[in-house]
Design a protein around this motif. Structure first.
Motif, PDB file in Angstrom:
ATOM      1  N   ALA A 112      59.576  72.866   5.387  1.00 52.58           N
ATOM      2  CA  ALA A 112      59.163  71.517   5.772  1.00 52.58           C
ATOM      3  C   ALA A 112      57.781  71.542   6.431  1.00 52.58           C
ATOM      4  CB  ALA A 112      60.186  70.895   6.725  1.00 52.58           C
ATOM      5  N   THR A 113      57.530  72.570   7.244  1.00 55.07           N
ATOM      6  CA  THR A 113      56.231  72.701   7.900  1.00 55.07           C
ATOM      7  C   THR A 113      55.126  72.942   6.882  1.00 55.07           C
ATOM      8  OG1 THR A 113      57.280  73.615   9.877  1.00 55.07           O
ATOM      9  CG2 THR A 113      54.911  73.989   9.618  1.00 55.07           C
ATOM     10  N   VAL A 114      55.391  73.821   5.929  1.00 55.51           N
ATOM     11  CA  VAL A 114      54.403  74.104   4.877  1.00 55.51           C
ATOM     12  C   VAL A 114      54.071  72.827   4.110  1.00 55.51           C
ATOM     13  CG1 VAL A 114      54.004  75.322   2.707  1.00 55.51           C
ATOM     14  CG2 VAL A 114      55.019  76.528   4.646  1.00 55.51           C
ATOM     15  N   ALA A 115      55.094  72.065   3.760  1.00 58.41           N
ATOM     16  CA  ALA A 115      54.870  70.840   2.983  1.00 58.41           C
ATOM     17  C   ALA A 115      54.080  69.810   3.779  1.00 58.41           C
ATOM     18  CB  ALA A 115      56.211  70.254   2.536  1.00 58.41           C
ATOM     19  N   TRP A 116      54.505  69.565   5.022  1.00 58.94           N
ATOM     20  CA  TRP A 116      53.863  68.522   5.832  1.00 58.94           C
ATOM     21  C   TRP A 116      52.457  68.918   6.267  1.00 58.94           C
ATOM     22  CZ3 TRP A 116      54.292  63.552   7.076  1.00 58.94           C
ATOM     23  CH2 TRP A 116      53.536  63.070   8.137  1.00 58.94           C
ATOM     24  N   ASN A 117      52.371  70.053   6.959  1.00 70.04           N
ATOM     25  CA  ASN A 117      51.074  70.462   7.493  1.00 70.04           C
ATOM     26  C   ASN A 117      50.093  70.876   6.404  1.00 70.04           C
ATOM     27  OD1 ASN A 117      51.402  69.933  10.195  1.00 70.04           O
ATOM     28  ND2 ASN A 117      52.084  71.987  10.725  1.00 70.04           N
ATOM     29  N   GLY A 118      50.613  71.358   5.280  1.00 69.62           N
ATOM     30  CA  GLY A 118      49.714  71.715   4.193  1.00 69.62           C
ATOM     31  C   GLY A 118      48.950  70.501   3.686  1.00 69.62           C
ATOM     32  N   VAL A 119      49.670  69.411   3.482  1.00 74.59           N
ATOM     33  CA  VAL A 119      49.037  68.178   2.990  1.00 74.59           C
ATOM     34  C   VAL A 119      48.185  67.537   4.075  1.00 74.59           C
ATOM     35  CG1 VAL A 119      49.475  65.840   2.155  1.00 74.59           C
ATOM     36  CG2 VAL A 119      50.846  67.748   1.289  1.00 74.59           C
ATOM     37  N   VAL A 120      48.754  67.374   5.277  1.00 75.48           N
ATOM     38  CA  VAL A 120      48.034  66.711   6.366  1.00 75.48           C
ATOM     39  C   VAL A 120      46.823  67.530   6.802  1.00 75.48           C
ATOM     40  CG1 VAL A 120      48.191  65.986   8.779  1.00 75.48           C
ATOM     41  CG2 VAL A 120      50.047  65.453   7.188  1.00 75.48           C
ATOM     42  N   GLY A 121      47.001  68.834   6.933  1.00 76.45           N
ATOM     43  CA  GLY A 121      45.903  69.688   7.366  1.00 76.45           C
ATOM     44  C   GLY A 121      44.753  69.698   6.375  1.00 76.45           C
ATOM     45  N   SER A 122      45.061  69.813   5.095  1.00 78.74           N
ATOM     46  CA  SER A 122      44.007  69.825   4.078  1.00 78.74           C
ATOM     47  C   SER A 122      43.252  68.497   4.042  1.00 78.74           C
ATOM     48  CB  SER A 122      44.615  70.114   2.693  1.00 78.74           C
ATOM     49  OG  SER A 122      45.244  71.376   2.678  1.00 78.74           O
ATOM     50  N   THR A 123      44.003  67.408   4.137  1.00 77.06           N
ATOM     51  CA  THR A 123      43.381  66.083   4.124  1.00 77.06           C
ATOM     52  C   THR A 123      42.509  65.878   5.351  1.00 77.06           C
ATOM     53  OG1 THR A 123      45.301  65.199   2.931  1.00 77.06           O
ATOM     54  CG2 THR A 123      43.814  63.606   3.969  1.00 77.06           C
ATOM     55  N   ALA A 124      43.024  66.265   6.517  1.00 74.85           N
ATOM     56  CA  ALA A 124      42.258  66.109   7.755  1.00 74.85           C
ATOM     57  C   ALA A 124      40.997  66.969   7.746  1.00 74.85           C
ATOM     58  CB  ALA A 124      43.128  66.469   8.956  1.00 74.85           C
ATOM     59  N   LEU A 125      41.076  68.155   7.132  1.00 75.51           N
ATOM     60  CA  LEU A 125      39.907  69.027   7.075  1.00 75.51           C
ATOM     61  C   LEU A 125      38.802  68.393   6.228  1.00 75.51           C
ATOM     62  CD1 LEU A 125      38.862  71.761   8.047  1.00 75.51           C
ATOM     63  CD2 LEU A 125      39.740  72.761   5.924  1.00 75.51           C
ATOM     64  N   VAL A 126      39.186  67.804   5.100  1.00 74.77           N
ATOM     65  CA  VAL A 126      38.198  67.120   4.251  1.00 74.77           C
ATOM     66  C   VAL A 126      37.568  65.957   5.018  1.00 74.77           C
ATOM     67  CG1 VAL A 126      37.886  65.722   2.176  1.00 74.77           C
ATOM     68  CG2 VAL A 126      39.284  67.797   2.081  1.00 74.77           C
ATOM     69  N   LEU A 127      38.407  65.175   5.704  1.00 77.52           N
ATOM     70  CA  LEU A 127      37.897  64.032   6.475  1.00 77.52           C
ATOM     71  C   LEU A 127      36.986  64.484   7.614  1.00 77.52           C
ATOM     72  CD1 LEU A 127      41.105  61.799   6.748  1.00 77.52           C
ATOM     73  CD2 LEU A 127      39.062  61.357   5.381  1.00 77.52           C
ATOM     74  N   SER A 128      37.277  65.648   8.201  1.00 77.39           N
ATOM     75  CA  SER A 128      36.456  66.122   9.314  1.00 77.39           C
ATOM     76  C   SER A 128      35.035  66.442   8.845  1.00 77.39           C
ATOM     77  CB  SER A 128      37.089  67.362   9.950  1.00 77.39           C
ATOM     78  OG  SER A 128      36.956  68.512   9.127  1.00 77.39           O
ATOM     79  N   PHE A 129      34.897  66.930   7.611  1.00 78.00           N
ATOM     80  CA  PHE A 129      33.559  67.194   7.071  1.00 78.00           C
ATOM     81  C   PHE A 129      32.847  65.884   6.743  1.00 78.00           C
ATOM     82  CE2 PHE A 129      35.429  71.415   6.017  1.00 78.00           C
ATOM     83  CZ  PHE A 129      34.494  72.194   6.684  1.00 78.00           C
ATOM     84  N   LEU A 130      33.598  64.925   6.207  1.00 72.98           N
ATOM     85  CA  LEU A 130      32.988  63.641   5.857  1.00 72.98           C
ATOM     86  C   LEU A 130      32.556  62.874   7.099  1.00 72.98           C
ATOM     87  CD1 LEU A 130      35.438  62.480   3.021  1.00 72.98           C
ATOM     88  CD2 LEU A 130      33.146  63.469   2.757  1.00 72.98           C
ATOM     89  N   ASP A 131      33.365  62.957   8.173  1.00 71.93           N
ATOM     90  CA  ASP A 131      33.082  62.198   9.396  1.00 71.93           C
ATOM     91  C   ASP A 131      32.354  63.020  10.452  1.00 71.93           C
ATOM     92  OD1 ASP A 131      34.502  60.197   8.154  1.00 71.93           O
ATOM     93  OD2 ASP A 131      36.365  60.603   9.235  1.00 71.93           O
TER      94      ASP A 131
END
Length: 204
Positions: A22-41
């Motif tokens: 469950a952690t891999v599924a949740w944090n994998g998606v959220v973490g990857s998305t947040a990392l992309v947003l952190s570069f954009l913002d």
């Protein structure tokens, strides 16, 4: 050292595996998305939150390997536990160093991040999901006598706390123009990770 997997321990191993998946599924998606947003913002706090989430994901991947191996070879459980714990500690230190350096750079350069609505939503959702997930890991870790799973549970709860810090920093920057709140929050995250890594290493 564990001599065999009895039915009760087998059930606990199953619970630990489900929580890790469950952690891999949740944090994998959220973490990857947040990392992309952190570069954009150009948000250091969001980057710190993302890297911590991905760190928690990597720790859970290691624990999946560790618990599956114990299911097949109970005698190796103690050795596998130490290896999983070592990885979690090393990863925490590496991410803490990266976050700390980037936060200091942002403070020196005076970078002004932008707060995206999607980033705020990710932080809010994490505040809903991660506390429950972390508490479940800690509960199972006690029954399994697994310091590695306990450390991963602490990481998950830290990720929840960091989501709150990130949310606060993004709102302060967006609403009041306090740009320094973002890198300052990232520094707090780095310090918390490094401190927890040292605590786990000394304790176990």
């Amino acid at each position: 050292m564990f001599s065999k997997v009895d039915p009760d321990r087998a059930a606990l191993l199953g619970s630990a595996l489900r929580l890790s998946f469950a952690t891999v599924a949740w944090n994998g998606v959220v973490g990857s998305t947040a990392l992309v947003l952190s570069f954009l913002d150009d948000s250091q706090a969001l980057a710190a939150f993302a890297l911590n989430a991905l760190l928690d994901t990597s720790a859970s991947v290691v624990l999946i390997w560790r618990f599956r191996r114990e299911q097949r070879d109970p005698v190796a459980a103690e050795h596998l536990e130490r290896r999983a714990q070592t990885w979690i500690i090393v990863a925490m230190v590496m991410v803490a160093l990266y976050i700390g350096v980037q936060a200091v750079r942002a403070l020196v350069e005076g970078s002004h991040p932008e707060a995206s609505a999607f980033g705020l939503i990710l932080a809010v959702l994490s505040l809903i999901v991660l506390p429950w997930l972390g508490r479940q890991k800690l509960r199972v870790a006690v029954d399994l006598a697994s310091p590695a799973l306990h450390g991963d549970g602490v990481l998950t709860l830290a990720a929840a706390a960091l989501a709150g810090i990130t949310l606060t920093a993004l709102l302060l920057n967006s609403g009041l123009g306090w740009w320094w709140a973002d890198p300052l929050a990232a520094l707090l995250i780095a310090f918390a990770l490094a401190t927890e890594a040292v605590r786990i290493a000394v304790r176990h």
